[in-house]
Design a protein around this motif. Structure first.
Motif, PDB file in Angstrom:
ATOM      1  N   ASN A 196      45.120  58.740  48.235  1.00 40.00           N
ATOM      2  CA  ASN A 196      44.291  58.127  47.327  1.00 40.00           C
ATOM      3  C   ASN A 196      45.344  57.756  46.151  1.00 40.00           C
ATOM      4  O   ASN A 196      45.078  58.480  44.976  1.00 40.00           O
ATOM      5  CB  ASN A 196      42.989  58.993  46.778  1.00 40.00           C
ATOM      6  N   GLY A 197      45.778  56.876  45.875  1.00 37.52           N
ATOM      7  CA  GLY A 197      46.927  56.557  45.238  1.00 37.52           C
ATOM      8  C   GLY A 197      46.424  56.311  43.584  1.00 37.52           C
ATOM      9  O   GLY A 197      45.193  55.913  43.362  1.00 37.52           O
ATOM     10  N   ALA A 198      47.281  56.695  42.523  1.00 34.03           N
ATOM     11  CA  ALA A 198      46.809  56.543  41.348  1.00 34.03           C
ATOM     12  C   ALA A 198      47.138  55.070  40.996  1.00 34.03           C
ATOM     13  O   ALA A 198      46.477  54.432  40.105  1.00 34.03           O
ATOM     14  CB  ALA A 198      47.866  57.442  40.369  1.00 34.03           C
ATOM     15  N   VAL A 199      47.908  54.401  41.720  1.00 35.26           N
ATOM     16  CA  VAL A 199      48.115  52.737  41.351  1.00 35.26           C
ATOM     17  C   VAL A 199      47.997  52.114  42.699  1.00 35.26           C
ATOM     18  O   VAL A 199      48.563  52.059  43.786  1.00 35.26           O
ATOM     19  CB  VAL A 199      49.674  52.637  40.856  1.00 35.26           C
ATOM     20  N   GLY A 200      46.864  51.303  42.747  1.00 36.18           N
ATOM     21  CA  GLY A 200      46.594  50.570  44.129  1.00 36.18           C
ATOM     22  C   GLY A 200      46.206  51.309  45.166  1.00 36.18           C
ATOM     23  O   GLY A 200      45.903  52.579  45.019  1.00 36.18           O
ATOM     24  N   VAL A 218      35.515  54.990  34.207  1.00 34.97           N
ATOM     25  CA  VAL A 218      36.502  54.180  33.509  1.00 34.97           C
ATOM     26  C   VAL A 218      37.500  53.463  34.503  1.00 34.97           C
ATOM     27  O   VAL A 218      37.924  53.859  35.446  1.00 34.97           O
ATOM     28  CB  VAL A 218      37.318  55.263  32.846  1.00 34.97           C
ATOM     29  N   ASP A 219      37.900  52.154  33.973  1.00 32.40           N
ATOM     30  CA  ASP A 219      38.590  51.387  34.650  1.00 32.40           C
ATOM     31  C   ASP A 219      40.231  51.830  34.600  1.00 32.40           C
ATOM     32  O   ASP A 219      40.884  51.602  33.818  1.00 32.40           O
ATOM     33  CB  ASP A 219      38.649  50.095  33.903  1.00 32.40           C
ATOM     34  N   ASN A 220      40.781  52.796  35.601  1.00 32.98           N
ATOM     35  CA  ASN A 220      41.767  53.474  35.422  1.00 32.98           C
ATOM     36  C   ASN A 220      43.050  53.289  36.236  1.00 32.98           C
ATOM     37  O   ASN A 220      43.950  54.125  36.204  1.00 32.98           O
ATOM     38  CB  ASN A 220      41.418  55.002  35.266  1.00 32.98           C
ATOM     39  N   ASN A 221      42.880  52.036  37.204  1.00 37.53           N
ATOM     40  CA  ASN A 221      43.728  52.228  38.189  1.00 37.53           C
ATOM     41  C   ASN A 221      44.075  50.524  38.595  1.00 37.53           C
ATOM     42  O   ASN A 221      43.264  50.258  39.269  1.00 37.53           O
ATOM     43  CB  ASN A 221      43.362  52.984  39.681  1.00 37.53           C
ATOM     44  N   ARG A 222      44.940  49.953  37.807  1.00 32.99           N
ATOM     45  CA  ARG A 222      45.017  48.730  38.233  1.00 32.99           C
ATOM     46  C   ARG A 222      46.329  48.241  38.586  1.00 32.99           C
ATOM     47  O   ARG A 222      47.344  48.726  38.366  1.00 32.99           O
ATOM     48  CB  ARG A 222      44.799  47.818  36.692  1.00 32.99           C
TER      49      ARG A 222
END
Lengths: 359, 359, 359
Positions: free
Chosen positions: A152-156, A230-234
């Motif tokens: 479950n990556g922090a980024v993508g 929250v929109d936290n991983n883009r």
């Protein structure tokens, strides 16, 4: 039309030996250099994996399709990473079922996030597990606090659990993948959910990709706040690859942005360029450079260089060798080889020789 | 030559009922006798297991080979022991890939240590899981502090992770296996590594073996020191078996020596003798005696006696029965049946009836 | 007769989306309502599963049979529940081997307790995972303190480890299954053991069942006492189902009784009634009502209502939809969908749409 039953059992074992002149105990930053490692290395090109897949003909061009696939460590037999630290997933890569037909395809369950295919398709080094757009993307994740104990990556993401992915038919080389994965948090339908859109164009030797990935509450850092939607991983990406027959080249730009408790909010750019040459249908050389830049702190940057050769010994067996160097500055700890943490802020050289056998 | 794709799915389920008149809660020494146990018993002959294997013809007498194999408990479905306590290995026995040809064979990954084959080959009882050279070897391990929660034995090994094993072609009955497994400890290339050489001779009914096994920092006792490269796990064996057609006999000498923090340094001799009789191609009786002697403390000694009958009901189904007695003195706790700890320092009798079905 | 080798690899993936208007964090009682959940839902009809099975012809009408089967979560790939909290069972449903012939059949190992087949056979809703005799039985278990972290139910069992099950031949529609599972507790042969007898009658459209299940020390509540052989887990059932071709109806009575430390001793009655209609060989509607009543506390009762439609899109692919309502009173927390806990003492509505694909 009558259904044809078939199950295909398949897999790959990827193994080799690796030398690396710095080592860290784990993926968290600020772990000290413990020196040179010479080691057995699982998964030099891609994961060692096994699985089952099949397709049922429903008639009229429609099919029901399934796939179950799990990674394992070829050195120990240990199961691959689950989506949640502490759980065990025997099929940790794919457990999907879906329908395909004239409308395209819909698959549900755990599966590769479409962004993973875009990274592979627009990198001369094929987003392999040594010095590639994949290991650079892992570098974006470790800066954002990912510890390497789940997927479950922090980024993508490479894999998404509970996902629904619709892929259009191919329109003159264009395909669009749309993903939605519900979050399963009671009382907040946004919390934990993920959405992405990936546009791909393939025509002759030209491959183009555009990725938009956005997730909520999937930044599982040590100090991660409770899920709130929250929109936290883009993650976004634009990539291109051109295969001219013998020469092949690629370039991409990506950005990963996370919101979390300090110090794990991150905003990192990645630039890549690749060049390769096919000597024959079974022998090629590939190279790439991957540059990471922390937009929140200009002292943090990292450049990795990788050069590799792949020789297909037979239809199912490939021999390969890679050499790479990564120059980490500040608190960057981009790795060269997936699963082999390097010391933060230092330059590291690695060499790997291996074999990948598929069945 | 064109490759032939093939995957074979295979396995075995081994199950039965067992009576044992002393019981200990676990493999650690000094656990008290909790009395008689009558129980379902997984793995009376060998592990219950499943796997996949295949071979790709590379031409010229060369092949690429792979094997994935995992043990499970036929009573609960639980996965077998991993190499490291607390991890989960779905293929906990074998995950190997390699090449074979006129030069012999090289396999890499997790696999049976060659010493395991030597124990099987020079014991009339085939190093089975009840009263054999295998359970005696387990007895050497429990004295040395092995707790039964991983396969990383204190004395020798049945499986080695991250191993590279080269086996010569057969020269008039002689084969030599050489193993090296890197240790993966940063900054110390000796720490954690293992090496072994096993010489085997098979000619007509005569089987001879010689084992040298040496490992560093693999003695995972409760009070084990940090990996330093110390030469702390040595096992040697000389064995012989002679099959005269109806009668079959065997004898062996082994020594296992470990260096660790007190009280887990050990130096133990094992002597075995076996006698069997084939009544027909599908029915045989085997017996063996296995004597362990602690060279550091003459009060510690243990002798086990086992007698068994095996009847092949069909090509893939074997019925068997075993009876055994082990006389443990001092703090010895040699078991009769793998996975069924006995009380330390007492005499224990066990009886087992079971069935092994392969597929 | 010569043995025919055959291994069949098989499985099912069952997936969908679910809405539920109350949610609890887990199966323990007194957890507060956290609101509405919209989620990916694994296993709407039955578990997602995979396995291997085979049969060896021994001649004379005798066969040796085996089955290995494990459940997984189709959303994450996670392995299903083991028999003991904290362990990992890759084949968590079935690991059995046995013989069949004119005498009937004997299977040993982990397997479905015969009572599970009786529940399926006498419920119009087939003891499916949404609103059925199965979810009502789960409701009996949560009242008795079962926390959903293992398959070792407080009341009866779906799976039993280490079990021996003898099933008679079919005598004019009558079969009797007798089960014994030893307890494996040293010094007390009753402790941990289980026994059951299940009588089934099937003739034309009429299905009758009678279940007696009794176990000792299998009530693994948080405050469970040490195994002592006490008779603490009893389940009885009488059920009938009549399939008239188009219409189908069913009714059953069950009682589950446990003895444990307060507050986990329980004595609960379950009454069920079902009605269904086959519109065609591939389309049916089923409905059922399941009433639970706590004989120790008349404030605790729960009624669930479920309505479902199943459409077989093809031989191996079924589409389905379910809607249900459960009215929990007192501290009852009967769920509508297995694995989706609801708030205690409230009314809950759930809707599920899904697909089950077998291979």
């Amino acid at each position: 039309a009558q259904a044809q039953t078939s199950v295909t059992l398949y897999g790959a074992i990827d193994t080799g030996l690796m030398y690396q002149n710095t080592t860290a105990a784990n993926f968290s930053q600020k772990t000290p250099d413990t020196g040179t490692t010479f080691r057995y290395k699982d998964a030099g090109m891609y994961a060692s994996t096994w699985g089952m897949k099949g397709s049922e003909d429903l008639g009229g061009g429609y099919h029901a399709n399934f796939r179950l696939q799990g990674a394992f460590n070829s050195g120990s037999g240990a199961v691959g990473l689950p989506d949640t630290t502490g759980t065990v997933a025997v099929f940790n890569q794919v457990t999907s079922v879906g329908l395909s037909g004239p409308f395209g395809s819909v698959d549900v369950g755990r599966q590769y996030a479409a962004m993973a295919w875009a990274l592979v398709d627009t990198d001369v080094r094929g987003a392999e597990y040594f010095g590639s757009a994949f290991t650079a993307w892992i570098g974006m994740n470790t800066v954002a606090g990912w510890l390497g104990s789940n997927t479950n990556g922090a980024v993508g993401a490479v894999y998404d659990s509970n996902a629904i992915i619709y892929k259009t038919p191919n329109f003159n080389g264009v395909t669009l993948s749309l993903e939605y994965a519900p979050g399963e948090v009671a009382g907040n339908n946004t919390a934990g959910s993920r959405e992405s859109a990936v546009l791909q164009y393939v025509n002759g030797g030209l491959h183009l990709s555009g990725v938009y990935y956005n997730a909520h509450d999937t930044n599982l850092t040590p100090a991660s706040p409770a899920p709130s939607g929250v929109d936290n991983n883009r993650f976004i990406q634009l990539g291109a690859l051109y295969d001219m027959g013998s020469w092949i080249m690629s370039a991409s730009y990506s950005n990963g942005k996370t919101k979390s408790l300090a110090p794990y909010s991150s905003d990192i750019d990645m630039y890549s360029a690749g060049l390769g040459y096919h000597f024959s249908p079974v022998f090629k050389i590939t190279s790439g450079v991957y540059y990471l830049k922390d937009k929140n702190n200009s002292l943090n940057k990292s450049t990795s260089y990788a050069l590799g050769a792949e020789y297909q010994l037979s239809k199912r067996t490939t021999l390969y060798g890679d050499v790479g160097r990564v120059d980490n500055k500040g608190n960057m700890n981009q790795t060269l080889s997936y699963g082999s943490p390097v010391a933060q802020g230092l330059a590291t050289t690695a060499v790997m020789l291996g074999m990948r056998h598929t069945f």
